[in-house]
Design an enzyme around this catalytic site. Structure first.
Site, mmCIF file in Angstrom:
data_model
loop_
_atom_site.group_PDB
_atom_site.id
_atom_site.type_symbol
_atom_site.label_atom_id
_atom_site.label_comp_id
_atom_site.label_asym_id
_atom_site.label_seq_id
_atom_site.Cartn_x
_atom_site.Cartn_y
_atom_site.Cartn_z
ATOM 1 N N GLU A 1 18.994 -25.190 -27.174
ATOM 2 C CA GLU A 1 18.368 -24.067 -26.469
ATOM 3 C C GLU A 1 17.587 -23.214 -27.460
ATOM 4 O O GLU A 1 17.990 -23.108 -28.630
ATOM 5 C CB GLU A 1 19.446 -23.233 -25.767
ATOM 6 C CG GLU A 1 20.156 -23.975 -24.659
ATOM 7 C CD GLU A 1 21.177 -23.115 -23.920
ATOM 8 O OE1 GLU A 1 21.309 -21.918 -24.262
ATOM 9 O OE2 GLU A 1 21.832 -23.635 -23.006
ATOM 10 N N HIS B 1 20.044 -20.559 -18.827
ATOM 11 C CA HIS B 1 21.283 -19.935 -19.315
ATOM 12 C C HIS B 1 21.476 -18.547 -18.688
ATOM 13 O O HIS B 1 21.604 -17.536 -19.381
ATOM 14 C CB HIS B 1 21.279 -19.829 -20.834
ATOM 15 C CG HIS B 1 22.660 -19.843 -21.432
ATOM 16 N ND1 HIS B 1 22.954 -20.472 -22.609
ATOM 17 C CD2 HIS B 1 23.831 -19.303 -21.012
ATOM 18 C CE1 HIS B 1 24.246 -20.323 -22.891
ATOM 19 N NE2 HIS B 1 24.795 -19.609 -21.937
#
Length: 527
Positions: A262, A280
């Site tokens: 990420e 997220h």
């Protein structure tokens, strides 16, 4: 007394700073700095409050010479090098409950979105189509939800899913039968879960044991048409294998809020059929952001000001209510550990900590940590309760804790025993007046002494005139004796003398003392 100083290095609710100030800390809010800027600044702070943007590396920890605690406003601490922080004696805390409901609700939302294919239907409808026949969904009522991880968040997901009339089964090695009954779920092994579940929701941390827990083999052998939700941590699923299973239809759909890397600007799953993703967002609600910010401020201030330890990942919890009660016991434990560490020789591989009387009724973990902190100073001068267990483990020290229900000669007693090449060596202590640590036994010899400052430990023959000879020697060297503590096994046999001194004895003084008639050994101690 100087106020603890805290740095908030990531954006969080402004009430966090207010809580730090109200509870006796000075606080600076400086966000958006790069690693070099943080490294240059961090040395003046005792606490560091972060979210996900700040990465706490070994280089930053090396520069954080005054740092005592790192607080993560959230659950995941992938951005903190916990082993290195532990080695530096820095407590690492998170806030595991502040965003539990938010994350659980996101998992349920993703489950419903998968069942009814909402994102794809929305996109095509807004594109001017009316693709009603292309989106035949399924009901969740009556379906089986398999939880991989049934801790705090998993438990909340279970209750929400049951409200939707789903049957819930769970794989979690740490889930007790009593807790499973309380949640109304069935505990199963992982293969059983994957063969029965219509939906799978992951709620487990990322560890060496859980990495790629949904591997290619497990995905290919799961129930055909299974749907998978992951709002926990990236790396729990083999993403390339999941893409292949989505394309083959083995997996009917997947909804991911987290990815192995990420921010996920590119990923093999993007564009796969029946795939939903969010960036997220599990903890991204107004309520959760406020909750975790307030919680981390409360926890960190509690530790810095009162010594309370809550939600620490690298040391035992110690509530603010427990801390004052345990403080004298921990002081006693640390001095006993230090004493046996200074006196026992050779390669020590085992240490046991026994508690009886009032000490046996208390939280034993902080007492054990204090013993190890004192003992491990024989190896390191930067040891504390946080890094002591890690240093002990590195050296292969076997630690055992024993709690006795029996009543002894003292209202409370802590005994520390190490295994040496010559056999076990043990020291014991108690508290006088509920808060004054006292040594009461040393290597099988009864003796009453405070352990404080510079001391001299002498083993000698119990013969007349010995005390006078030692006193005269120290007097001639200009060393004043604070206290004089004696013990012996039998009259005329082996005796011990424990002296507190106003100044540290020199090597020459110790060498002279060793030559005094009747002396067997002389050891300088410091507490």
């Amino acid at each position: 007394m100087t106020k603890p100083k805290v740095l908030i290095s990531d954006k969080m609710d402004p009430n966090a700073a207010r809580i730090f100030e109200e509870r006796g800390c000075d606080v600076d809010v400086i966000t958006g700095e790069n690693a070099e800027e943080l490294k240059a600044r961090i040395g003046e702070y005792h606490g560091l409050a972060i979210r996900s943007s700040t990465t706490v590396t070994p280089e930053i920890l090396d520069a954080a010479t005054n740092l005592k605690v790192i607080g993560r406003a959230g659950i995941g601490v992938d951005n903190v090098d916990i082993p290195y922080a532990s080695g530096k004696g820095v407590v690492v805390m998170n806030t595991p409950f502040g965003n539990s409901i938010t994350t659980a609700e996101h998992a349920i939302a993703m489950t419903m979105a998968l069942a009814r294919m909402i994102p794809a239907a929305n996109a095509r409808t807004q594109n001017g189509e009316w693709p009603k026949k292309d989106f035949m969904g399924i009901e969740v009522t009556g379906k089986t939800l398999g939880l991989i991880g049934a801790g705090n968040i998993g438990g909340i997901v279970a209750t929400r899913a049951q409200g939707l009339r789903m049957k819930v089964i769970a794989y979690d090695p740490f889930l007790t039968e009593d807790r499973a009954v309380e949640l109304g779920i069935e505990k199963v092994d992982l293969d059983n879960l994957l063969s029965r579940a219509d939906f799978v929701s992951l709620h487990t941390p990322l560890t060496d044991q859980t990495r790629n827990i949904l591997s290619r083999e497990r995905l290919e052998n799961a129930k055909p048409g299974i749907r998978i939700v992951n709002c926990a941590r990236g790396g729990l699923i083999d993403e390339a294998a999941l893409k292949d299973c989505l394309e083959s239809g083995q997996v009917a759909g997947a909804a991911l809020d987290v990815f192995a890397e990420e921010p996920a600007k590119e990923n093999p799953l993007f564009g796969a059929p029946n795939f939903i993703c969010t960036p997220h967002l599990g903890a991204s609600t107004t309520e959760a952001q406020v909750n975790v910010a307030l919680q981390v401020a409360e926890q960190m201030a509690d530790y810095l000001v009162n010594g309370g330890v809550t939600n620490a990942l690298n040391m035992p919890s110690l509530s603010a209510e427990e801390a004052p009660k345990l403080k004298p016991y921990m002081a006693l434990a640390e001095r006993l550990g230090s004493l046996v560490g200074q006196l026992a020789h050779g390669n020590l591989t085992k240490i046991s900590i026994e508690r009886e009387g009032a000490a046996a009724q208390l939280n034993g973990k902080p007492i054990t940590g204090a013993v190890l902190a004192g003992f491990m100073r024989r190896y390191s001068d930067t040891v504390n309760m946080v890094n002591a267990p890690y240093l002990a483990k590195e050296r292969g020290l076997e630690v055992s804790e024993i709690r006795h229900e029996r009543d002894g000669a003292f209202n409370t007693l802590i005994r520390v025993t190490v295994e040496t090449e010559s056999g076990p060596r043990s020291v014991a202590g108690t508290l006088f007046g509920s808060d004054k640590p006292r040594l009461v036994e040393i290597f099988g010899i009864g003796i009453e002494a405070e352990l404080d400052g510079h001391m001299l430990y002498i083993v000698n023959d119990d013969k007349p005139g010995f005390i006078g000879r030692i006193g005269s020697l120290l007097g001639e060297r200009g060393i004043n004796i604070g206290t004089f503590n004696l013990g012996r096994r039998d009259a005329g046999g082996e005796a011990v003398l424990l002296l507190s001194l106003d100044d540290a004895p020199t090597a020459e003084t110790i060498a002279e003392a060793e030559k005094v008639e009747g002396v067997k050994t002389v050891t300088a101690l410091v507490f």
